[in-house]
Design a protein around this motif. Structure first.
Motif, mmCIF file in Angstrom:
data_model
loop_
_atom_site.group_PDB
_atom_site.id
_atom_site.type_symbol
_atom_site.label_atom_id
_atom_site.label_comp_id
_atom_site.label_asym_id
_atom_site.label_seq_id
_atom_site.Cartn_x
_atom_site.Cartn_y
_atom_site.Cartn_z
ATOM 1 N N SER A 25 0.834 -1.198 0.000
ATOM 2 C CA SER A 25 0.000 0.000 0.000
ATOM 3 C C SER A 25 0.869 1.249 0.000
ATOM 4 O O SER A 25 2.012 1.226 0.473
ATOM 5 C CB SER A 25 -0.919 0.011 1.222
ATOM 6 O OG SER A 25 -1.828 -1.076 1.175
ATOM 7 N N GLN A 79 -0.943 4.492 0.601
ATOM 8 C CA GLN A 79 -1.704 5.462 1.372
ATOM 9 C C GLN A 79 -2.559 4.728 2.400
ATOM 10 O O GLN A 79 -2.842 3.533 2.259
ATOM 11 C CB GLN A 79 -2.621 6.291 0.461
ATOM 12 C CG GLN A 79 -1.892 7.152 -0.551
ATOM 13 C CD GLN A 79 -2.862 7.931 -1.435
ATOM 14 O OE1 GLN A 79 -3.794 7.376 -2.002
ATOM 15 N NE2 GLN A 79 -2.639 9.227 -1.558
ATOM 16 N N CYS A 82 -7.992 5.901 0.604
ATOM 17 C CA CYS A 82 -7.817 6.370 -0.773
ATOM 18 C C CYS A 82 -8.844 7.455 -1.051
ATOM 19 O O CYS A 82 -9.970 7.403 -0.552
ATOM 20 C CB CYS A 82 -7.987 5.215 -1.758
ATOM 21 S SG CYS A 82 -7.595 5.647 -3.472
ATOM 22 N N ARG A 90 -9.308 8.645 2.990
ATOM 23 C CA ARG A 90 -7.851 8.712 3.031
ATOM 24 C C ARG A 90 -7.411 9.507 4.257
ATOM 25 O O ARG A 90 -7.768 10.668 4.426
ATOM 26 C CB ARG A 90 -7.291 9.382 1.772
ATOM 27 C CG ARG A 90 -5.755 9.280 1.685
ATOM 28 C CD ARG A 90 -5.185 10.142 0.579
ATOM 29 N NE ARG A 90 -5.206 11.553 0.938
ATOM 30 C CZ ARG A 90 -4.253 12.165 1.659
ATOM 31 N NH1 ARG A 90 -3.217 11.483 2.111
ATOM 32 N NH2 ARG A 90 -4.352 13.449 1.940
ATOM 33 N N GLY A 128 -4.574 2.750 -1.790
ATOM 34 C CA GLY A 128 -4.124 4.084 -2.151
ATOM 35 C C GLY A 128 -3.648 4.202 -3.588
ATOM 36 O O GLY A 128 -3.465 3.208 -4.296
ATOM 37 N N GLU A 129 -3.451 5.436 -4.030
ATOM 38 C CA GLU A 129 -2.949 5.763 -5.370
ATOM 39 C C GLU A 129 -1.489 6.176 -5.263
ATOM 40 O O GLU A 129 -1.165 7.253 -4.741
ATOM 41 C CB GLU A 129 -3.787 6.896 -5.979
ATOM 42 C CG GLU A 129 -3.209 7.555 -7.215
ATOM 43 C CD GLU A 129 -2.823 6.571 -8.302
ATOM 44 O OE1 GLU A 129 -1.649 6.587 -8.726
ATOM 45 O OE2 GLU A 129 -3.698 5.795 -8.746
#
Length: 354
Positions: free
Chosen positions: A116, A118, A121, A135, A172-173
Motif C-alpha cells: 500500500s 496510502q 484512498c 484517506r 491508495g494511489e
C-alpha cells in the motif's frame, strides 16, 4: 539536516528521514567517530532495527543519546490471515495507530509483495473496497519500506524464499504519494537497502496523467501498470471518477511520453464486470486503445465482489470469449486469477476488515 547546527533535535525527529551524510554530520557534531553513522545506517536499512536498543555495536550511552534526540517509528504487524491458496494478508499499524494492508502472493515461480502507498484512498473507484475508505494520510517512504521488509520476512519464514517481485497495487494511489513512493523504491533497490532490481517492481496507477509524465522525466527504472477497466471515457467515468480530470486521451499521451523517456514495460489492467465491460464490442475498443500505446500486456482480472458494490463476475464462457477475441487479434493478454479471496486479500478487496 544539511547542517547539524540548524537542526532542532527532539524526540519527534524520525531518524530514518535523515540521509547518510546527515547522520555523518550529526555524529561529527557530537564528537563521535564518523563511522558510527554507517553502523546506524546499517541497523536502519539492512538489519531493520525497531529500536535504538537493538543497535548492540553502539555503546549504551550512545544508544540512549540517540533515543533522546530521535524517534524510530516502525510499521508493525497488527494481524495476519492465511488463505487456503497460500496467500498471506497482513494488516499493518503505524506509530499513531492508523491501519493499512499488504499481501504476500505465492505462485509456482514467483513470490510477490503487494504493498500500500496510502492509508485509505481519495479516488473512490466504485469497484474497490479501499475506495470506500477515507484517506487519512500518505504512507512515509520508510513505512512503505517496512511493508516490503515484513512481507519478505514472512516469505522467508513461510516459504523459505525471498520476495521476487513487488507491486504497488495495495491501498491508495501511488502517484498521489509520488515522492514517498519513489524514495521507498530507491531504498528498496539500493545496495545498502534491500538490493532488489527495479525491473521486478511494478507501480500501478488509476491514471494520474501529469505524474505519469513526471515518471518519464525522472527516468524511473520500474514497470508501470494502468488500471484501465474501461476503454471509453463514458464507462470509465461511471466507475472511476478520476477519469473526469484524467481522460483516456490524456493518459494515452502520458503513457507514450513515459515510454519514450524510459522504454519501460507498460501493462493495462482490466477487471471484467458482468454486462458492463465484457462484450466483444468492449474487447474491440480495448484492442484499439492497446494499439495506441506501446503496452506489453493486457492483464484481464477476475472481479472480486465487495460488500459496498453491486458488480458481478461474468460467466466463464464470457471471459473465455473475451480472451479468445483478444488472442485472435494478436493482443498479448493473460487472465490473472485472483488469490486470497477467502481472506479478502484479492484485487480490490483491501479494506482493513477485522
Amino acid at each position: 539536516m544539511a547542517e547539524t547546527a540548524t537542526l532542532k533535535i527532539n524526540g519527534s525527529n524520525n531518524i530514518r528521514q535523515l540521509s547518510l551524510p546527515d547522520l555523518e554530520q550529526y555524529f561529527i557534531a557530537m564528537r563521535e567517530k564518523k563511522f558510527r553513522a554507517h553502523q546506524v545506517w546499517e541497523w536502519l536499512w539492512q538489519k531493520h532495527a525497531h529500536s535504538f536498543a537493538d543497535m548492540t555495536n553502539l555503546s549504551k550511552e550512545l544508544r540512549q543519546k540517540l533515543g533522546e534526540n530521535f524517534s524510530l517509528p516502525a510499521l508493525m504487524v497488527d494481524a495476519s490471515q492465511y488463505s487456503a491458496d497460500g496467500t498471506v494478508k497482513s494488516r499493518f499499524k503505524t506509530h499513531e495507530g492508523h491501519l493499512c494492508e499488504g499481501v504476500l502472493i505465492p505462485t509456482d515461480n514467483r513470490y510477490t509483495a503487494c504493498v500500500s502507498s496510502q492509508i485509505g484512498c481519495s479516488l473512490s473507484c466504485k469497484f474497490c473496497a479501499t475506495g470506500y475508505i477515507e484517506r487519512k494520510r500518505n504512507l512515509d517512504f520508510d513505512e512503505i519500506y517496512d511493508e516490503v521488509v515484513i512481507l519478505n520476512q514472512q516469505c522467508e519464514k513461510v516459504y523459505d524464499k525471498k520476495l521476487s517481485n513487488i507491486v504497488f497495487m495495495g491501498m491508495g494511489e501511488p502517484l498521489l504519494n509520488y515522492k514517498n513512493v519513489l524514495k521507498a523504491i530507491e531504498r528498496i533497490t539500493s545496495p545498502d537497502g534491500l538490493g532488489m532490481s527495479p525491473k521486478r517492481i511494478t507501480v500501478s496507477t488509476a491514471g494520474v496523467a501529469k505524474q505519469i509524465r513526471q515518471l518519464g522525466d525522472d527516468k524511473v527504472k520500474f514497470k508501470l501498470a494502468l488500471s484501465l477497466h474501461a476503454a471509453n471515457d463514458k464507462k470509465r467515468h461511471d466507475i472511476m471518477p478520476i477519469n473526469d480530470s484524467n481522460n483516456i486521451q490524456s493518459l494515452v499521451e502520458a503513457l507514450n511520453h513515459f515510454y519514450a523517456q524510459t522504454k519501460n514495460e507498460i501493462t493495462f489492467e482490466y477487471i471484467l464486470f458482468k454486462d458492463f465491460n465484457d462484450s466483444l464490442k468492449d474487447a474491440d475498443e480495448l484492442i484499439k486503445l492497446y494499439r495506441r500505446v506501446p503496452a506489453d500486456l493486457i492483464n484481464l482480472i477476475e472481479y472480486n465482489p465487495i460488500d459496498a458494490a453491486k458488480f458481478e463476475k461474468p460467466e466463464e464462457s464470457k471471459v473465455e470469449a473475451f480472451m479468445e477475441y483478444l488472442g485472435r487479434h494478436k493482443v498479448n493478454a493473460r487472465l490473472r486469477r485472483s488469490r486470497g479471496k477467502d481472506i479478502d486479500a484479492a484485487c480490490g478487496q483491501l479494506a482493513n476488515k477485522n
